[in-house]
Design a protein around this motif. Structure first.
Motif, mmCIF file in Angstrom:
data_model
loop_
_atom_site.group_PDB
_atom_site.id
_atom_site.type_symbol
_atom_site.label_atom_id
_atom_site.label_comp_id
_atom_site.label_asym_id
_atom_site.label_seq_id
_atom_site.Cartn_x
_atom_site.Cartn_y
_atom_site.Cartn_z
ATOM 1 N N LEU A 1 0.830 -1.199 0.000
ATOM 2 C CA LEU A 1 0.000 0.000 0.000
ATOM 3 C C LEU A 1 0.866 1.252 0.000
ATOM 4 C CD1 LEU A 1 -2.712 -1.100 2.570
ATOM 5 C CD2 LEU A 1 -3.132 -0.539 0.176
ATOM 6 N N SER A 2 0.411 2.272 -0.722
ATOM 7 C CA SER A 2 1.117 3.550 -0.741
ATOM 8 C C SER A 2 0.109 4.672 -0.896
ATOM 9 C CB SER A 2 2.122 3.595 -1.899
ATOM 10 O OG SER A 2 1.446 3.449 -3.140
ATOM 11 N N GLU A 3 0.518 5.888 -0.554
ATOM 12 C CA GLU A 3 -0.381 7.035 -0.647
ATOM 13 C C GLU A 3 -0.363 7.659 -2.036
ATOM 14 O OE1 GLU A 3 0.209 9.836 2.477
ATOM 15 O OE2 GLU A 3 0.286 8.309 4.042
ATOM 16 N N THR A 4 0.741 7.521 -2.741
ATOM 17 C CA THR A 4 0.850 8.138 -4.058
ATOM 18 C C THR A 4 0.697 7.144 -5.191
ATOM 19 O OG1 THR A 4 3.261 7.897 -3.937
ATOM 20 C CG2 THR A 4 2.320 9.991 -3.223
ATOM 21 N N GLY A 5 1.103 5.903 -4.965
ATOM 22 C CA GLY A 5 0.925 4.882 -5.994
ATOM 23 C C GLY A 5 1.994 4.908 -7.064
ATOM 24 N N ASP A 6 1.956 3.909 -7.911
ATOM 25 C CA ASP A 6 2.824 3.826 -9.078
ATOM 26 C C ASP A 6 2.013 3.185 -10.190
ATOM 27 O OD1 ASP A 6 2.730 1.074 -8.520
ATOM 28 O OD2 ASP A 6 4.633 1.115 -7.440
ATOM 29 N N GLU A 7 2.645 2.891 -11.295
ATOM 30 C CA GLU A 7 1.913 2.384 -12.461
ATOM 31 C C GLU A 7 1.174 1.081 -12.153
ATOM 32 O OE1 GLU A 7 1.155 0.016 -15.959
ATOM 33 O OE2 GLU A 7 2.845 -0.392 -14.622
ATOM 34 N N ILE A 8 1.804 0.197 -11.360
ATOM 35 C CA ILE A 8 1.182 -1.095 -11.051
ATOM 36 C C ILE A 8 0.028 -0.911 -10.074
ATOM 37 C CG2 ILE A 8 1.575 -3.360 -10.011
ATOM 38 C CD1 ILE A 8 4.483 -3.137 -10.999
ATOM 39 N N ALA A 9 0.273 -0.154 -8.987
ATOM 40 C CA ALA A 9 -0.784 0.083 -7.998
ATOM 41 C C ALA A 9 -1.963 0.817 -8.622
ATOM 42 C CB ALA A 9 -0.216 0.870 -6.818
ATOM 43 N N ASP A 10 -1.671 1.818 -9.452
ATOM 44 C CA ASP A 10 -2.746 2.567 -10.111
ATOM 45 C C ASP A 10 -3.564 1.654 -11.030
ATOM 46 O OD1 ASP A 10 -2.073 4.939 -8.895
ATOM 47 O OD2 ASP A 10 -0.788 5.627 -10.536
ATOM 48 N N SER A 11 -2.881 0.726 -11.695
ATOM 49 C CA SER A 11 -3.583 -0.204 -12.583
ATOM 50 C C SER A 11 -4.563 -1.074 -11.801
ATOM 51 C CB SER A 11 -2.557 -1.088 -13.312
ATOM 52 O OG SER A 11 -3.208 -2.096 -14.063
ATOM 53 N N ASN A 12 -4.150 -1.549 -10.627
ATOM 54 C CA ASN A 12 -5.035 -2.368 -9.798
ATOM 55 C C ASN A 12 -6.220 -1.567 -9.276
ATOM 56 O OD1 ASN A 12 -3.517 -4.734 -10.087
ATOM 57 N ND2 ASN A 12 -2.168 -4.185 -8.384
ATOM 58 N N VAL A 13 -5.956 -0.324 -8.864
ATOM 59 C CA VAL A 13 -7.045 0.544 -8.401
ATOM 60 C C VAL A 13 -8.068 0.733 -9.509
ATOM 61 C CG1 VAL A 13 -7.644 2.888 -7.689
ATOM 62 C CG2 VAL A 13 -5.643 1.777 -6.698
ATOM 63 N N ASN A 14 -7.593 1.060 -10.702
ATOM 64 C CA ASN A 14 -8.508 1.312 -11.812
ATOM 65 C C ASN A 14 -9.287 0.063 -12.203
ATOM 66 O OD1 ASN A 14 -7.806 4.009 -12.049
ATOM 67 N ND2 ASN A 14 -6.109 3.596 -13.438
ATOM 68 N N SER A 15 -8.662 -1.109 -12.120
ATOM 69 C CA SER A 15 -9.366 -2.349 -12.468
ATOM 70 C C SER A 15 -10.524 -2.608 -11.516
ATOM 71 C CB SER A 15 -8.387 -3.531 -12.437
ATOM 72 O OG SER A 15 -7.452 -3.452 -13.483
ATOM 73 N N ILE A 16 -10.270 -2.487 -10.212
ATOM 74 C CA ILE A 16 -11.339 -2.744 -9.243
ATOM 75 C C ILE A 16 -12.403 -1.659 -9.313
ATOM 76 C CG2 ILE A 16 -11.870 -3.048 -6.788
ATOM 77 C CD1 ILE A 16 -9.120 -4.203 -6.374
ATOM 78 N N LYS A 17 -11.982 -0.417 -9.545
ATOM 79 C CA LYS A 17 -12.947 0.682 -9.645
ATOM 80 C C LYS A 17 -13.858 0.516 -10.854
ATOM 81 C CE LYS A 17 -11.677 4.942 -9.273
ATOM 82 N NZ LYS A 17 -10.882 6.197 -9.382
ATOM 83 N N GLU A 18 -13.262 0.346 -12.017
ATOM 84 C CA GLU A 18 -14.053 0.390 -13.248
ATOM 85 C C GLU A 18 -14.862 -0.878 -13.482
ATOM 86 O OE1 GLU A 18 -14.371 3.196 -14.741
ATOM 87 O OE2 GLU A 18 -12.914 4.028 -13.330
ATOM 88 N N LYS A 19 -14.321 -2.022 -13.104
ATOM 89 C CA LYS A 19 -15.005 -3.281 -13.405
ATOM 90 C C LYS A 19 -15.933 -3.758 -12.294
ATOM 91 C CE LYS A 19 -11.328 -4.790 -16.523
ATOM 92 N NZ LYS A 19 -10.291 -5.808 -16.813
#
Length: 492
Positions: free
Chosen positions: A181-199
């Motif tokens: 977990l991080s507060e700012t994220g990176d390309e991999i973390a952001d990808s996981n966030v977007n997957s769970i959010k959008e799908k």
């Protein structure tokens, strides 16, 4: 500029561009945005047009920025959903709950007939009595929080597969999830966030009925997607970027979560509504309203996220005696059949209210005296107060959007340390985790018989203090002392 892209723009008669601005922007920033946009538009036109003038000598092409977003939104309801007629000329109290994608905004005021000299300018007056809100709350942020809840509820699978994620704003680090977990994220973390959010999370947020134990009803019975009514299969990425197929996410207690989150915004809305109308009760009485009653306020829902089904359900529960309607839902138009004459492209709704509302404001006097003290400064951005030693509760002394530079009595300076022991927050909820300390050594200003702290607004992000007694406040005419200014940093 990320702020400029969010500013509603409306072009009138192909030559006048009207734009609104976020309420926190000061006069200098607004002028820079207005002039830059005007320059860009003119540069895109032939010289003969951009240099042309009207008969009165003013430029043919111009850009104006007169109203803040909350004020412009009100223009969409007055005279349409909120009316003053010969049959019903009484002043009307209104409140706007605007839950957008990125922020939550409130506006409170009164719509009344013009009186005296006002009648030379307009027949009606929009009198703003208060604005508030929370920059940390909005539809997109709630969807992110819901995605994070699903991530946490699936802890074992997340840890076993090293799935990274981004903490929502304001959340504390939980136990476990080491390095994931991080507060700012990176390309991999952001990808996981977007997957769970959008799908998953966004679909659940927008669903019009309860979602717990209903995944197969919502998504169908494809076993590759929904193993059962409480689990959702979704490909994510491991911390090294590798694809991980078919992670089973546990989806539980979503309705309880969303209900609690939305209820918090409505509680804050109700608290500020009562505060502002009671604060300006004398102004209300002058307009012919004998006393403020919560049930007399017409409530309007705006912002795309206000369509979330818990919003209206909880509003109806919290405000049982009030009229509650959605901006753009004009029953009078439906009665006459006029709505058929307007295409959906030009109808006022939650998304277009700010843009179209500003066009209507020219027919009214807009009185912003209660919410706007200085043109050169944006409103004060925080609540400042102290933790009461008897109840351990936060007691606000200065309010967010405060417009007056008047001394307000706070707590006593600490006897032992000579420190202020103040706290501040931009959140309307006053949750303890949102409070930031403002602890300064002011012992050099303390006298034996003077230990009570008085504070007042200096600028949008700073306050001034004095030390007085419990019964005697400082003189209101005192000059600003730069040695007695406390700076409040912008909250993360």
């Amino acid at each position: 500029n990320k702020y400029l892209l969010q500013i509603p723009v409306l072009i009138k008669s192909n030559r006048e561009v009207k734009i609104t601005y976020p309420v926190k922007f000061d006069k200098e920033v607004c002028e820079k945005i207005r002039s830059s946009l005007e320059y860009g538009i003119k540069r895109a036109l032939p010289r003969s047009i951009r240099e042309a003038t009207k008969k009165n000598g003013k430029p043919l092409i111009s850009v104006s920025m007169k109203y803040s977003e909350p004020v412009a939104c009100i223009g969409a309801i007055v005279g349409r959903q909120l009316k003053i007629t010969p049959a019903d000329p009484a002043a009307k109290l209104f409140a706007i709950y605007d839950l957008g994608g990125g922020t939550m905004d409130f506006a409170f005021g009164m719509f009344r007939k013009a009186v005296g000299d006002e009648e030379e300018q307009a027949d009606q007056v929009i009198e703003l009595l208060g604005i508030d809100g929370d920059e940390k709350i909005g539809g997109e942020k709630l969807i992110h929080k819901l995605a994070y809840k699903i991530y946490k509820d699936s802890k074992n699978d997340m840890e076993n597969n090293n799935v990274k994620f981004v903490l929502p704003e304001g959340e504390l680090y939980p136990e476990g999830f080491d390095g994931l977990l991080s507060e700012t994220g990176d390309e991999i973390a952001d990808s996981n966030v977007n997957s769970i959010k959008e799908k998953l999370a966004r679909i659940l947020f927008k669903y019009s009925d309860p979602v717990d134990n209903a995944l197969t009803s919502i998504f169908g019975e494809d076993k590759e997607i929904v193993p059962d009514a409480t689990h959702f299969k979704l490909p994510l990425r491991g911390k090294n970027g590798e694809d991980i197929d078919g992670i089973s996410l546990e989806v539980k207690n979503v309705d309880e979560f969303l209900e609690k989150e939305i209820a918090g915004t409505i509680a804050a809305f109700k608290e500020k509504m009562n505060y502002f109308f009671k604060k300006h009760e004398n102004t209300i009485k002058k307009a012919g309203i004998k006393s403020y009653k919560t049930e007399d306020v017409r409530i309007f829902l705006g912002g795309n996220a206000s369509k979330q089904h818990w919003v209206e359900a909880l509003m109806q529960k919290e405000f049982k005696g009030n009229t509650i309607e959605r901006i753009g839902d004009d029953s009078s138009a439906k009665d006459t059949g006029n709505e058929a004459e307007i295409s959906n492209e030009y109808k006022v709704n939650e998304k277009t209210a700010v843009a179209f509302g500003q066009l209507h404001l020219g027919s009214y006097i807009v009185n912003e005296d209660a919410i706007k003290a200085y043109d050169e400064l944006p409103p004060f951005g925080f609540y400042v107060g102290y933790i009461d030693s008897g109840s351990d509760e936060f007691k606000p002394v200065l309010d967010k959007n405060e417009t007056k530079r008047e001394w307000a009595k706070a707590n006593r300076v600490d006897v032992e340390s000579g420190q202020t022991n103040l706290y501040y927050t931009a959140s309307t909820s006053f949750e303890r985790k949102s409070l930031k300390p403002l602890i300064e050594d002011v012992s050099e200003f303390v006298e034996a018989d003077k230990r009570t702290l008085y504070i007042r607004v200096h600028e949008e992000d700073s306050i001034e203090f004095r030390i007085g007694t419990q019964k005697v406040a400082p003189e209101g005419t005192e000059a600003v002392d730069q040695n007695m200014i406390l700076k409040l940093r912008v909250l993360d």
